[in-house]
Write an enzyme that holds these catalytic residues in place. Structure first.
Site, short mmCIF file in Angstrom:
data_model
loop_
_atom_site.label_atom_id
_atom_site.label_comp_id
_atom_site.label_asym_id
_atom_site.label_seq_id
_atom_site.Cartn_x
_atom_site.Cartn_y
_atom_site.Cartn_z
N ARG A 1 -4.16 8.62 -12.82
CA ARG A 1 -3.06 9.27 -12.28
C ARG A 1 -2.10 9.62 -13.05
O ARG A 1 -1.40 11.13 -12.52
CB ARG A 1 -2.76 8.88 -10.54
CG ARG A 1 -1.63 9.72 -9.97
CD ARG A 1 -1.03 8.88 -8.83
NE ARG A 1 -0.51 7.94 -8.96
CZ ARG A 1 0.40 6.96 -8.40
NH1 ARG A 1 0.54 7.06 -6.94
NH2 ARG A 1 0.86 5.61 -8.26
N TYR B 1 -11.40 6.52 2.72
CA TYR B 1 -10.44 6.48 1.10
C TYR B 1 -10.27 7.80 0.81
O TYR B 1 -11.17 8.36 0.39
CB TYR B 1 -10.09 5.61 0.89
CG TYR B 1 -8.83 5.34 -0.44
CD1 TYR B 1 -8.08 4.35 0.14
CD2 TYR B 1 -8.79 6.41 -1.57
CE1 TYR B 1 -7.35 4.12 -1.03
CE2 TYR B 1 -7.88 6.06 -2.76
CZ TYR B 1 -7.40 5.04 -1.92
OH TYR B 1 -6.27 4.31 -2.96
N PRO C 1 13.30 -6.36 0.76
CA PRO C 1 12.32 -7.21 0.24
C PRO C 1 11.36 -6.50 -0.47
O PRO C 1 10.71 -5.24 -0.76
CB PRO C 1 11.69 -8.16 1.20
CG PRO C 1 12.35 -7.47 2.62
CD PRO C 1 12.68 -6.10 2.43
N PHE C 2 10.79 -7.04 -2.08
CA PHE C 2 9.96 -6.64 -3.36
C PHE C 2 9.30 -7.65 -3.58
O PHE C 2 9.88 -8.84 -4.46
CB PHE C 2 11.86 -6.14 -3.84
CG PHE C 2 10.93 -4.85 -5.25
CD1 PHE C 2 11.23 -3.45 -5.47
CD2 PHE C 2 10.24 -5.52 -6.67
CE1 PHE C 2 10.69 -2.67 -6.30
CE2 PHE C 2 9.75 -4.29 -7.28
CZ PHE C 2 10.01 -2.97 -7.29
N GLY C 3 7.86 -7.09 -3.49
CA GLY C 3 7.21 -8.02 -4.43
C GLY C 3 6.82 -7.06 -5.89
O GLY C 3 7.45 -7.70 -6.65
N GLY C 4 5.09 -6.54 -5.83
CA GLY C 4 5.31 -6.02 -6.37
C GLY C 4 5.60 -4.57 -7.22
O GLY C 4 5.28 -4.15 -8.31
N GLY C 5 6.42 -4.42 -5.84
CA GLY C 5 6.81 -2.60 -5.99
C GLY C 5 6.58 -1.77 -6.36
O GLY C 5 5.88 -1.22 -6.27
N THR C 6 4.56 -1.89 -5.63
CA THR C 6 3.53 -0.83 -5.45
C THR C 6 3.35 -0.32 -4.00
O THR C 6 1.42 0.30 -4.54
CB THR C 6 2.50 -1.47 -5.48
OG1 THR C 6 2.02 -2.54 -5.01
CG2 THR C 6 1.75 -2.71 -7.40
N SER C 7 3.92 -0.31 -3.48
CA SER C 7 4.20 0.45 -2.00
C SER C 7 3.93 1.76 -2.73
O SER C 7 4.44 2.35 -3.60
CB SER C 7 5.13 0.28 -0.94
OG SER C 7 5.33 1.20 0.24
#
Lengths: 532, 532
Positions: B382, B443, B125-131
């Site tokens: 980055r 973080y 499953p692919f949403g924004g692909g921001t993983s």
């Protein structure tokens, strides 16, 4: 705890003659009350715990902590729903557990459940025994023997982490003792359900309890940061951080698991500084809808006080009669603020503005004081009513704000229709008991002529009310849990696939199916699937 | 979204010469940056989707919504961690999905996963692909073919329930569009993670995302009231009330499930009235400990503002350099209040009292304004740093307040030791990013000479940092989820029995093991158990 009634026998209540007459007049109750046999008349079946199991269990806890005498078994006949009490009044003890075992540590609990799995002995974890949904019923469900695992000896404050604001408590600790241990350090748990005097930390977690101050302190499940669970397959320690993205939150499988997956032995919960000040207020609203709108506004603005509830017109009237005072106009709402004096003043003022804007009127302080005095007395009153021939029971549900009015209407109508008889009219009333930004819970009470066969009449009314709740999109329980009584609606609650998921989790942790049989997970789903 | 970098190529950043020189001086970076091949140089393997599967999938979505061209496959090569980007810069596309399928409804998703189960085709499953944890890596794990299930067409606001304060959103809706749809009705979701521009509603739920305003609006998982999930075994609809005691909370199995159990297609979330006012403030604390203590006091008193974070000394300095401004003394904290003017004023004053009592000093408004301008720009920076030969990456964790200082120390020391080389010293810094009554999250950001083999150097450092987090009792992730990268620590997180529970749930819903293989649940546990 009385064996056939709620609570401490010293606190048993009796109705005044005028109250009794009012019940006869309004409900049409007949003179005859349900029977109430003496304890000495109970006939228990002989204990069926096989000797090898008894020997292995005794080796873990010692002779004095495995009891098979009638006195111990009678105190573990089940919970405290009205049908439970009616059965006990009738003298029914055929289902008594074969033994009552009282372990003294997590390690002992772990050893006990493993032994029970080996010997196919069913295990009913037992805390305060206050379940009103059959959650501690000694249901064998095909197992040759059953023990009640009474956690009363697990009553320690294990650790207080003042910096993190958390306390680790053993599962068998009752609330008054928990408050005493925490209070000595200046803290409070803030969990005050009606069962406060008897219920335990483990029971609260296992049933997702909600207390009268849930608006301020949160539901019990929301207070929990970590859990220790003894399952037949081993121990789980869950909860490494206040919040995490490390996958599904497995704590949420054990919160509400009602002993069907294992035994909660330790619970780490949020604690707060004991409040320096408390202010109780009583308000009146012209209608239940106006009161509900006021609470919704508070919840959605993040302004909920420590406790808030709104009774409907009938409950407002009935509570005044019980208290022997004049009923206020409209719908009574009780509001309580706890905290630092500054906070109580600041929040109190902000809340008053919202309540006033929603047609609320502040009442005399004595009305709120009367609520506080009597807030744990409802279950004692039930026994007095039963003695007078009045069947009284409660049920509760929750839904979204948008669904609340229709839910109240359908449940009220359904209960009224099913408890009416040719000669008597029941009284059904409710209050908004807990509030969230997106919805709230409704707590219903019924009072009806007990008449003939009150248990089967209640069963039919409860069945119809549960179906009405499910059809209206409500949850079958907001804070009383599932137990035996709500099990028929679990499929409506989570769907057939959700039930399969629960059953798969149970098979993984409890392959022998010994943990609290007959509760929570619908029966068909707990059978192992056919090998494909 | 760029195929080999973060975000919109039009927003790509470049470093100034002075910044580049500072990096050479402070980090000892070498001149050579990692390679960056052109997209035209990529060599994709031929698509391996078997014809019967292709035909069946096409019958559901139509030809135009099943793409096998290079352009579509390259945009679904995986997520956006630094190792992901380095691999793509190197031209590695051997793992491209065989097809990209874009369903238009829940029913289509349900049909697709059933077809894939039948044909043993893996589904990512692919949403924004921001993983940033390998959560959308096209990992076949033994399956002959794999599709990327891109949910971009599920982008509707299904229902807005203003009375209950909830909205039902389709899973593929990106945050800016969600805010636009809700904003048109006067509402906001209030979820603003760094991935805000691209990430989706379903992705937030599937990964338990936390945004920059989580202190005020809550983590995403805490906003969810209901879910719809398409699994290979059928559809689940979960969530009938704001709170319930009807057993384990199964929504909590799908929140954080990262596509391994099924596809989230609809999410019902709490929404708020769009705030009339916002006030940003910047504060300075003499130490990270003082700043942390201030945030802890706010969290435990129920006084958290809408957003609050505290940078350590190094992060405070680095951020000032990036912004081209003078660094404030000590540790920078950004505080933001949103709401009605009254509420912003009242809460703002109460918060200021606490911060001042904890040695905080209010800074010029421009410092807070600079934070707001640049708050989504970190990932763009980055790429500019990678172009300059600087390896930069982040990781995050959470623990109790009592464990926070030791956790920060061990992670900082571990990362520094593992990224140091003979000629360069890395910079490691962190901020307290999210706060709860019982603890908070840290973080971390690292910047180091990329040098030779930056991927394997980062892998070793990340491995050591993960082990240090686990040993210190922290959670392996507070809001980035597990994916492939954190999978080795899942057993430390929930124990071997917890992993077994997850695997049992997966076997129940996804018996063919097609859903997002290689993620979240450790491999050994996903094998069916030997028949006993």
């Amino acid at each position: 705890m009385a064996w056939n009634a709620w609570g401490d026998p010293a606190h048993a209540r009796q109705l005044e003659d005028s109250q009794r007459q009012l019940l006869v007049d309004t409900l049409g109750v007949s003179a005859a009350a349900p029977p109430r046999v003496e304890r000495s008349a109970l006939r228990l079946p002989p204990g069926a715990l096989p000797e090898p199991a008894r020997a292995a269990l005794t080796a873990v806890v010692g002779e004095e902590h495995l009891r098979t005498d009638d006195a111990a078994r009678i105190l573990h006949l089940g919970g405290k729903s009205t049908p439970d009490l009616l059965r006990r009044r009738e003298g029914d003890a055929h289902h008594a557990p074969d033994a009552v075992v009282t372990p003294g540590s997590h390690e002992q609990v772990q050893a006990l459940v493993e032994i029970c799995a080996e010997h196919a002995v069913a295990v009913v974890p037992f805390g305060g025994g206050t379940s009103v949904v059959g959650g501690v019923e000694p249901a064998r469900e095909g197992h040759p023997a059953l023990i009640s695992l009474d956690l009363r000896r697990l009553d320690a404050l294990v650790e207080l982490d003042e910096e993190s604001g958390t306390a680790t408590l053993q599962a068998g600790l009752r609330t008054p003792e928990a408050e005493e241990l925490l209070g000595a350090e200046g803290y409070t748990l803030g969990h005050f359900p009606q069962s406060f005097e008897f219920a335990t930390i483990g029971g609260y977690a296992a049933t997702r309890s909600a207390g009268q101050s849930s608006a301020g302190y949160g539901r019990f499940d929301a207070m929990v940061t970590a859990l220790k669970v003894a399952t037949p397959r081993g121990t789980l320690d869950l909860g490494r951080a206040p919040a995490t993205a490390a996958g599904p939150d497995l704590r949420q499988l054990f919160l509400g698991s009602e002993g069907t997956l294992g035994v909660l032995t330790e619970v780490t919960v949020r604690v707060r500084r004991a409040p320096a000040e408390r202010r109780d207020e009583a308000w009146s609203f012209p209608s239940f809808a106006a009161g509900t709108a006021a609470v919704r506004a508070l919840a959605q603005r993040g302004l909920l006080p420590t406790a808030i509830r709104v009774s409907d017109e009938t409950e407002t009237f009935v509570n005044a009669v019980i208290a022997g005072s004049a009923a206020p106009e409209g719908c009574l709402s009780v509001v309580s603020h706890e905290g630092d004096p500054d906070e109580v003043a600041r929040r109190g003022e902000a809340v008053r503005q919202v309540l006033t804007a929603h047609e609320g009127s502040l009442l005399d302080d004595e009305v709120a004081a009367a609520w506080r005095r009597s807030r744990f007395s409802g279950p004692y009153m039930r026994d007095a009513l039963l003695d007078t021939g009045v069947l009284t029971e409660t049920l509760e549900t929750a839904t979204s704000w948008a669904g609340l009015a229709a839910l109240r209407e359908t449940v009220t109508a359904t209960l009224t229709a099913h408890l009416r008889t040719a000669t008597s009219t029941p009284v059904v009333f409710c209050h908004l008991s807990h509030a969230y930004p997106s919805g709230g819970s409704l707590y219903f009470t019924v009072a009806a002529d007990a008449g003939e066969e009150p248990r089967s009449r209640w069963r039919a009314a409860k069945q119809a009310a549960g179906d009405a709740i499910a059809a209206a999109g409500g949850s079958i329980t907001h804070h009383h849990a599932v137990g035996q009584d709500h099990r028929p609606w679990m499929e409506a609650e989570v769907g057939p696939l959700g039930v399969e998921v629960l059953a798969a989790v149970k098979r993984t942790l409890d392959p022998a199916g010994i943990m609290n049989p007959g509760k929570l997970i619908p029966e068909a789903a707990t059978q192992p699937p056919a090998v494909s």
